[in-house]
Write a protein that holds these residues in place. Structure first.
Motif, mmCIF file in Angstrom:
data_model
loop_
_atom_site.group_PDB
_atom_site.id
_atom_site.type_symbol
_atom_site.label_atom_id
_atom_site.label_comp_id
_atom_site.label_asym_id
_atom_site.label_seq_id
_atom_site.Cartn_x
_atom_site.Cartn_y
_atom_site.Cartn_z
ATOM 1 N N GLU A 176 20.766 44.405 -8.483
ATOM 2 C CA GLU A 176 22.048 44.238 -8.855
ATOM 3 C C GLU A 176 22.872 45.450 -8.595
ATOM 4 O OE1 GLU A 176 22.068 43.638 -13.136
ATOM 5 O OE2 GLU A 176 20.861 41.807 -12.752
ATOM 6 N N ARG A 177 24.113 45.249 -8.230
ATOM 7 C CA ARG A 177 25.244 46.317 -7.994
ATOM 8 C C ARG A 177 25.779 46.585 -9.570
ATOM 9 N NH1 ARG A 177 27.117 48.309 -3.590
ATOM 10 N NH2 ARG A 177 26.803 46.208 -2.484
ATOM 11 N N LEU A 178 25.890 47.869 -10.144
ATOM 12 C CA LEU A 178 26.305 48.162 -11.332
ATOM 13 C C LEU A 178 27.487 49.107 -10.890
ATOM 14 C CD1 LEU A 178 23.456 49.343 -13.231
ATOM 15 C CD2 LEU A 178 24.259 47.042 -13.230
ATOM 16 N N ARG A 179 28.342 49.383 -11.671
ATOM 17 C CA ARG A 179 29.824 50.390 -11.661
ATOM 18 C C ARG A 179 29.013 51.797 -11.354
ATOM 19 N NH1 ARG A 179 34.549 50.072 -15.884
ATOM 20 N NH2 ARG A 179 34.604 47.931 -14.915
ATOM 21 N N GLY A 180 29.338 52.118 -10.286
ATOM 22 C CA GLY A 180 28.795 53.627 -9.907
ATOM 23 C C GLY A 180 27.351 53.438 -9.725
ATOM 24 N N TYR B 210 23.605 51.188 -9.211
ATOM 25 C CA TYR B 210 22.467 49.887 -9.092
ATOM 26 C C TYR B 210 21.438 49.667 -10.055
ATOM 27 C CZ TYR B 210 23.953 51.020 -4.294
ATOM 28 O OH TYR B 210 24.841 51.647 -3.151
ATOM 29 N N ARG B 211 20.823 48.361 -10.240
ATOM 30 C CA ARG B 211 19.871 48.220 -11.172
ATOM 31 C C ARG B 211 18.758 47.356 -10.405
ATOM 32 N NH1 ARG B 211 21.306 46.141 -16.941
ATOM 33 N NH2 ARG B 211 21.374 48.766 -17.184
ATOM 34 N N VAL B 212 17.492 48.120 -10.382
ATOM 35 C CA VAL B 212 16.272 47.557 -9.648
ATOM 36 C C VAL B 212 15.512 46.990 -10.900
ATOM 37 C CG1 VAL B 212 14.173 48.024 -8.524
ATOM 38 C CG2 VAL B 212 16.446 49.185 -8.109
ATOM 39 N N ASP C 119 17.316 52.088 -13.505
ATOM 40 C CA ASP C 119 18.861 52.390 -13.000
ATOM 41 C C ASP C 119 19.149 53.518 -11.852
ATOM 42 O OD1 ASP C 119 19.580 50.189 -14.523
ATOM 43 O OD2 ASP C 119 20.148 51.241 -16.208
ATOM 44 N N LEU C 120 19.920 53.391 -11.108
ATOM 45 C CA LEU C 120 20.000 54.459 -10.064
ATOM 46 C C LEU C 120 21.565 54.466 -9.840
ATOM 47 C CD1 LEU C 120 18.068 52.649 -6.998
ATOM 48 C CD2 LEU C 120 17.306 54.208 -8.770
ATOM 49 N N ASP C 121 22.058 55.995 -9.596
ATOM 50 C CA ASP C 121 23.429 56.202 -9.323
ATOM 51 C C ASP C 121 23.716 55.758 -8.020
ATOM 52 O OD1 ASP C 121 22.537 58.123 -7.636
ATOM 53 O OD2 ASP C 121 22.687 59.761 -8.948
#
Length: 470
Positions: A74-78, A80-82, A145-147
């Motif tokens: 998923e793309r998060l604000r700022g 990603y989430r794996v 969660d990734l930046d």
């Protein structure tokens, strides 16, 4: 391309069976193991959240049935989430049971060109525990969660029930990315994978761009080929590496677990590989790490291919270390350039199940189960012995097929590249252009150069192939 005729597989199968006997690989499972597997397949230990609404997909070689991992991105604000779902083998197999005892003698799934010796009975590894599409399965689900640069900012793991939507292969994923039709998870896989590869370069990690020598079944026969992994395979591998790094960090914080480690190269090995680089005109500026040097080298360039082959000495010596208390002195994997462990292939590798159980307990704030903790100490030795056996099977199988491919070609000349020179015994190793063979060669060999060699021996009985410089 030289191919073994369709009439030959029966004899090759005899050769594979001989390898199985020589290396004492089991033939089938004892009946008590099959009975327990059939029973636990019907009554898995189900716990955790219902995550069947998450649209996971699996990405594996075509035809794979033992599906360990499913991914959703998923793309998060700022950032990603794996989401990474790993087959929950611990929901079926308990430490101390007969399945566990048998798995400890096998260590990992061993692959032959015409089949495999699985770690677990197929009723588990290819059915009840496998993340097959459309089926509800227990899993250990990682949320990482990734930046925006792909760096980890948080990680957690929990038991959950999942349902994979599709079984994809690497060629499909690559084609979708290349044609611009990849969206959702597939599009993000390329995006995150590239970010993680760049971070690997920054921290000094190493992914060798070398082709894999494979035995391939083809129209009732066998052939050998060198295959360069697709970029999609590298992106997918980065998700696995990411998860293994998160798991290692979790274990080190909790001061209990089992790590996959690799020491830094010895100075004498580094000096040797630097000399090889100079001899082959491979640039290696002072202060530049080995991983940066190999990044972007072309394995189809004979001199660079020879350097890549010679430099593999820097990546030898990987093993496992278990700890319960203070972290071990060696806690990093030099090729990963970070602490790392194996948690993403529990259907095919014993240690992953135990490592996953440690992480699940730590993430839940619970003590590691005593039977899991008690088993950790023995895992490094088990995995070392069974790993050596699996490597021996792979090498012996390739040697056998090489000898069959060339058995009627003794005296013929072949184009080849010198990929290794033995300074003590003389001669070295050459890699043929066609067929995809790597073998011993006698003569005064020029490292990294294209040469013509003559086949002097190809004996399927001894699995020996030998050339001499023509």
């Amino acid at each position: 391309m030289i191919q073994v005729p369709a009439a030959m597989p029966t004899r090759l199968e005899d050769g594979f069976e001989r390898i199985r006997r020589e290396l004492r690989l089991p033939d089938g499972f004892p009946q008590p193991v099959l009975d327990e597997a059939a029973w636990v397949a019907q009554v898995p230990r189900l716990a955790g959240e219902d995550m069947t609404d998450v649209p996971f997909v699996t990405i594996d070689p075509p035809g794979s049935m033992d599906l360990d991992q499913a991914v959703h991105l998923e793309r998060l604000r700022g950032g990603y989430r794996v989401w990474y779902a790993i087959a929950d083998v611990g929901a079926f197999v308990r430490p101390g049971g007969v399945i566990d005892a048998e798995a400890r003698t096998r260590g990992e799934t061993v692959y032959f060109p015409a089949g495999k010796v699985p770690l677990h009975p197929k009723v588990l590894s290819e059915s009840a525990a496998s993340l097959l599409p459309g089926a509800e399965r227990p899993a250990a689900v990682w949320r990482i969660d990734l930046d925006a640069d792909g760096r980890t900012v948080g990680a957690d793991v929990q038991r959950a029930l999942v349902r994979s939507r599709e079984r994809l292969d690497y060629a499909y994923v690559q084609a979708a990315v290349d044609t611009g039709t990849a969206d959702g998870t597939l599009g993000l896989l390329a995006e995150i994978g590239r970010l993680r590869l760049e971070l690997e370069r920054e921290r000094g990690g190493v992914t060798l761009p070398t082709p894999e020598q494979e035995v391939v079944t083809d129209d009732g026969g066998y052939r050998l080929e060198f295959r360069l992994p697709l970029p999609a395979e590298a992106w997918n591998a980065q998700i696995s590496l990411l998860t293994g790094m998160a798991a290692a960090s979790m274990m080190l914080d909790a001061e209990i677990g089992v790590l996959r480690v690799l020491p830094e190269p010895r100075q004498e090995d580094l000096a040797k590989v630097r000399r090889v680089a100079r001899a082959l005109d491979v640039p290696w500026p002072d202060g530049v790490a080995y991983g940066e040097v190999v990044h972007g080298l072309d394995p189809e360039n004979p001199r660079q291919a020879a350097f890549l082959h010679e430099s593999k000495v820097l990546l030898r010596g990987a093993g496992y270390v278990a700890f319960n208390g203070a972290p071990p002195k060696l806690a990093e994997h030099a090729a990963v350039a970070a602490p790392y462990t194996h948690v993403t292939a529990p259907l095919r590798r014993l240690v992953d199940r135990y490592a996953t159980e440690v992480c699940l307990a730590v993430a839940a704030g619970e003590p590691v189960p005593s039977d899991v903790g008690a088993a950790l100490e023995a895992l490094p030795e088990i995995m070392a012995g069974t790993g050596r056996r699996a490597s021996a099977v792979d090498r012996a199988s390739v040697d056998l097929v090489e000898a069959f491919l060339l058995r009627d070609k003794v005296g013929q000349a072949f184009d080849a590249v010198v990929i290794d020179v033995d300074g003590q015994r003389g001669g070295g190793q050459v890699q043929l252009v066609d067929p995809a063979v790597i073998a011993r060669c006698d003569g005064d060999l020029p490292l990294g150069e294209q040469v013509t060699v003559r086949l002097t021996r190809a004996d399927p009985a001894t699995r020996e192939v030998r050339f001499t410089l023509a």
